[in-house]
Design a protein around this motif. Structure first.
Motif, PDB file in Angstrom:
ATOM      1  N   PRO A  38       0.842  -1.197   0.000  1.00 20.96           N
ATOM      2  CA  PRO A  38       0.000   0.000   0.000  1.00 20.96           C
ATOM      3  C   PRO A  38       0.881   1.252   0.000  1.00 20.96           C
ATOM      4  CG  PRO A  38       0.145  -0.886   2.215  1.00 20.96           C
ATOM      5  CD  PRO A  38       0.943  -1.817   1.340  1.00 20.96           C
ATOM      6  N   ALA A  39       0.681   2.111  -0.963  1.00 23.26           N
ATOM      7  CA  ALA A  39       1.499   3.312  -1.103  1.00 23.26           C
ATOM      8  C   ALA A  39       0.636   4.549  -0.925  1.00 23.26           C
ATOM      9  CB  ALA A  39       2.160   3.338  -2.475  1.00 23.26           C
ATOM     10  N   ARG A  40       1.286   5.632  -0.532  1.00 22.87           N
ATOM     11  CA  ARG A  40       0.599   6.921  -0.395  1.00 22.87           C
ATOM     12  C   ARG A  40       1.282   7.931  -1.311  1.00 22.87           C
ATOM     13  NH1 ARG A  40       0.357  11.881   2.355  1.00 22.87           N
ATOM     14  NH2 ARG A  40      -1.752  12.412   3.106  1.00 22.87           N
ATOM     15  N   VAL A  41       0.517   8.495  -2.214  1.00 26.16           N
ATOM     16  CA  VAL A  41       1.016   9.518  -3.132  1.00 26.16           C
ATOM     17  C   VAL A  41       0.274  10.807  -2.841  1.00 26.16           C
ATOM     18  CG1 VAL A  41       1.252  10.227  -5.546  1.00 26.16           C
ATOM     19  CG2 VAL A  41       1.602   7.838  -4.905  1.00 26.16           C
ATOM     20  N   SER A  42       1.016  11.871  -2.654  1.00 24.62           N
ATOM     21  CA  SER A  42       0.418  13.148  -2.278  1.00 24.62           C
ATOM     22  C   SER A  42       0.704  14.194  -3.351  1.00 24.62           C
ATOM     23  CB  SER A  42       0.984  13.610  -0.928  1.00 24.62           C
ATOM     24  OG  SER A  42       0.526  14.912  -0.609  1.00 24.62           O
ATOM     25  N   ILE A  43      -0.331  14.931  -3.740  1.00 29.28           N
ATOM     26  CA  ILE A  43      -0.207  16.051  -4.676  1.00 29.28           C
ATOM     27  C   ILE A  43      -0.350  17.339  -3.878  1.00 29.28           C
ATOM     28  CG2 ILE A  43      -1.067  17.119  -6.788  1.00 29.28           C
ATOM     29  CD1 ILE A  43      -2.447  14.482  -7.464  1.00 29.28           C
ATOM     30  N   GLY A  44       0.609  18.244  -4.025  1.00 26.90           N
ATOM     31  CA  GLY A  44       0.571  19.478  -3.247  1.00 26.90           C
ATOM     32  C   GLY A  44       0.918  20.696  -4.077  1.00 26.90           C
ATOM     33  N   VAL A  45       0.439  21.834  -3.624  1.00 33.56           N
ATOM     34  CA  VAL A  45       0.753  23.128  -4.239  1.00 33.56           C
ATOM     35  C   VAL A  45       0.969  24.134  -3.112  1.00 33.56           C
ATOM     36  CG1 VAL A  45      -0.028  24.996  -5.748  1.00 33.56           C
ATOM     37  CG2 VAL A  45      -0.680  22.652  -6.267  1.00 33.56           C
ATOM     38  N   HIS A  46       2.018  24.949  -3.226  1.00 30.74           N
ATOM     39  CA  HIS A  46       2.220  26.027  -2.265  1.00 30.74           C
ATOM     40  C   HIS A  46       3.073  27.119  -2.895  1.00 30.74           C
ATOM     41  CE1 HIS A  46       5.970  23.719  -1.628  1.00 30.74           C
ATOM     42  NE2 HIS A  46       6.498  24.880  -1.254  1.00 30.74           N
ATOM     43  N   ALA A  47       2.970  28.312  -2.356  1.00 28.67           N
ATOM     44  CA  ALA A  47       3.784  29.450  -2.810  1.00 28.67           C
ATOM     45  C   ALA A  47       5.028  29.531  -1.942  1.00 28.67           C
ATOM     46  CB  ALA A  47       2.979  30.743  -2.711  1.00 28.67           C
ATOM     47  N   GLU A  48       6.145  29.821  -2.595  1.00 25.25           N
ATOM     48  CA  GLU A  48       7.426  29.894  -1.886  1.00 25.25           C
ATOM     49  C   GLU A  48       8.253  31.008  -2.496  1.00 25.25           C
ATOM     50  OE1 GLU A  48      11.270  27.065  -1.842  1.00 25.25           O
ATOM     51  OE2 GLU A  48       9.449  26.139  -1.014  1.00 25.25           O
ATOM     52  N   SER A  49       8.468  32.088  -1.733  1.00 25.87           N
ATOM     53  CA  SER A  49       9.217  33.241  -2.229  1.00 25.87           C
ATOM     54  C   SER A  49       8.572  33.757  -3.509  1.00 25.87           C
ATOM     55  CB  SER A  49      10.686  32.851  -2.444  1.00 25.87           C
ATOM     56  OG  SER A  49      11.447  33.979  -2.839  1.00 25.87           O
ATOM     57  N   GLN A  50       9.304  33.785  -4.616  1.00 24.57           N
ATOM     58  CA  GLN A  50       8.768  34.278  -5.883  1.00 24.57           C
ATOM     59  C   GLN A  50       8.363  33.135  -6.810  1.00 24.57           C
ATOM     60  OE1 GLN A  50       8.294  37.598  -6.448  1.00 24.57           O
ATOM     61  NE2 GLN A  50       8.951  37.805  -4.320  1.00 24.57           N
ATOM     62  N   GLN A  51       8.079  31.955  -6.239  1.00 24.99           N
ATOM     63  CA  GLN A  51       7.750  30.789  -7.038  1.00 24.99           C
ATOM     64  C   GLN A  51       6.490  30.103  -6.524  1.00 24.99           C
ATOM     65  OE1 GLN A  51      11.481  28.555  -6.723  1.00 24.99           O
ATOM     66  NE2 GLN A  51      11.912  29.049  -8.869  1.00 24.99           N
ATOM     67  N   VAL A  52       5.849  29.380  -7.436  1.00 25.08           N
ATOM     68  CA  VAL A  52       4.754  28.484  -7.078  1.00 25.08           C
ATOM     69  C   VAL A  52       5.254  27.061  -7.295  1.00 25.08           C
ATOM     70  CG1 VAL A  52       2.429  27.709  -7.641  1.00 25.08           C
ATOM     71  CG2 VAL A  52       2.964  30.150  -7.651  1.00 25.08           C
ATOM     72  N   VAL A  53       5.119  26.223  -6.287  1.00 21.74           N
ATOM     73  CA  VAL A  53       5.672  24.869  -6.321  1.00 21.74           C
ATOM     74  C   VAL A  53       4.534  23.860  -6.422  1.00 21.74           C
ATOM     75  CG1 VAL A  53       7.116  23.172  -5.144  1.00 21.74           C
ATOM     76  CG2 VAL A  53       7.617  25.630  -4.915  1.00 21.74           C
ATOM     77  N   LEU A  54       4.554  23.059  -7.490  1.00 18.93           N
ATOM     78  CA  LEU A  54       3.611  21.955  -7.686  1.00 18.93           C
ATOM     79  C   LEU A  54       4.387  20.666  -7.447  1.00 18.93           C
ATOM     80  CD1 LEU A  54       0.925  20.721  -8.679  1.00 18.93           C
ATOM     81  CD2 LEU A  54       1.755  21.003 -11.016  1.00 18.93           C
ATOM     82  N   SER A  55       3.982  19.879  -6.469  1.00 20.23           N
ATOM     83  CA  SER A  55       4.791  18.728  -6.046  1.00 20.23           C
ATOM     84  C   SER A  55       3.981  17.442  -6.035  1.00 20.23           C
ATOM     85  CB  SER A  55       5.383  18.962  -4.653  1.00 20.23           C
ATOM     86  OG  SER A  55       4.356  19.078  -3.687  1.00 20.23           O
ATOM     87  N   VAL A  56       4.696  16.341  -6.249  1.00 17.06           N
ATOM     88  CA  VAL A  56       4.150  14.986  -6.117  1.00 17.06           C
ATOM     89  C   VAL A  56       5.122  14.207  -5.234  1.00 17.06           C
ATOM     90  CG1 VAL A  56       3.507  12.860  -7.287  1.00 17.06           C
ATOM     91  CG2 VAL A  56       3.004  15.069  -8.363  1.00 17.06           C
ATOM     92  N   THR A  57       4.628  13.684  -4.121  1.00 20.67           N
ATOM     93  CA  THR A  57       5.468  12.990  -3.148  1.00 20.67           C
ATOM     94  C   THR A  57       4.932  11.585  -2.931  1.00 20.67           C
ATOM     95  OG1 THR A  57       5.844  15.110  -2.032  1.00 20.67           O
ATOM     96  CG2 THR A  57       6.485  13.119  -0.845  1.00 20.67           C
TER      97      THR A  57
END
Length: 312
Positions: A227-246
């Motif tokens: 069983p695996a857990r995959v997380s999709i996230g978005v957040h603002a960081e300084s002058q960037q927007v970060v779209l992540s998959v963990t």
């Protein structure tokens, strides 16, 4: 003459000795200063050479050292630049060959599929034969998808893809991807989680960004054992927007983090799964044409992949 005062002679000797000492000290100081200046200058040039070679090793083949001096270090840098020119030309030739092959074979594959599909649906054939023809059609579809991916990637890397920059709500984009892939993940015993703000947007092409995120999530689900857990996230960081998959899967060996975004690279643990080795190459190209970058980071357990974009 029976004697003469030699005070003037001693005075001249002292003046000469003092002048010689000061002159020698000043010359030594100037020599040390000049040597330190040359050493630091050469060290900076060598550091520049190392940085360029490291970046080229990570796939940025267009970088050059461009040292305009006329000493041994400059000649070495110029020789390295010439070698990098030849390397880039060879890589470009290989890419062009793969692109040409993909383009020329698409039509014959499409015709072959059209000829095989009615045979697979022919009820007069034994079921076993129809099954084998169905497998052949599936293989043809996979080859066609690979060729399509090669052509899309080649067009992006050649700057032939023009994107319409419109505001894209990344929160809604992530929700749409999770809705499309969530049912399959649940059936496989995996969890697809969302860590999203209420709303955050960037300028870009929604279709391309959707494709990139689907590739990242599909890779995470495919290579993370249940069983695996995959997380999709978005957040603002300084002058960037970060779209992540963990994910909490096995991750990628540190030595392979740079090369996995190259064409057709598939690691040993992925050899038994379907795929062309073009997924991360496409994601990297999509991030770049949006003015962003792709980052991969191993966690204590799992892998985190980020696409970083400039803010609106």
């Amino acid at each position: 003459m029976t004697g003469r005062d030699d005070a003037w002679l001693r005075e001249q000797g002292e003046i000469l000795a003092t002048s010689f000492g000061w002159g020698l000290g000043l010359a030594l100081l100037l020599s040390i200063s000049f040597a330190v200046f040359i050493a630091r200058r050469n060290e900076a040039r060598i550091d520049r050479m190392e940085q360029v070679l490291h970046a080229v090793g990570e796939g940025r083949h267009g970088l050059r050292i461009r040292d305009e001096g006329d000493d041994d270090v400059a000649r070495l840098a110029q020789s390295v630049d010439e070698a990098l020119d030849q390397l880039e030309a060879g890589i470009a030739s290989i890419r062009q060959v793969s692109t040409d092959v993909a383009h020329d074979l698409r039509a014959p594959l499409a015709r072959l599929r059209l000829r095989l599909e009615p045979v697979a649906l022919d009820a007069s054939l034994p079921l076993a034969q129809r099954g084998e023809i169905g497998k052949a059609l599936s293989d043809l579809d996979q080859v066609s998808e690979t060729f399509d991916a090669i052509l899309r990637l080649s067009r992006m890397q050649a700057g032939m893809v023009e994107i319409t920059r419109l505001p894209v709500n990344l929160t809604q984009l992530c929700q749409d991807v999770a809705e499309m892939l969530g049912a399959g993940a649940e059936d496989a015993g995996q969890e697809l989680a969302l860590e999203l703000p209420e709303s955050i947007s960037i300028e870009g092409d929604r279709e391309l960004l959707f494709q990139a995120l689907v590739n990242l999530v599909d890779n995470a689900l495919r290579y993370s054992p249940s069983p695996a857990r995959v997380s999709i996230g978005v957040h603002a960081e300084s002058q960037q927007v970060v779209l992540s998959v963990t994910d909490n899967g096995p991750g990628i060996p540190d030595r392979d983090l740079a090369r996995v975004r190259e064409r057709f690279v598939r690691l040993d643990q992925s050899r038994n799964t379907q795929g062309s080795g073009l997924g991360l190459s496409l994601v990297d190209a999509i991030a770049q044409i949006h003015g962003g970058e792709l980052r991969l980071q191993n966690l204590e357990r799992g892998l985190r992949v980020e696409m970083r974009f400039p803010t609106l």
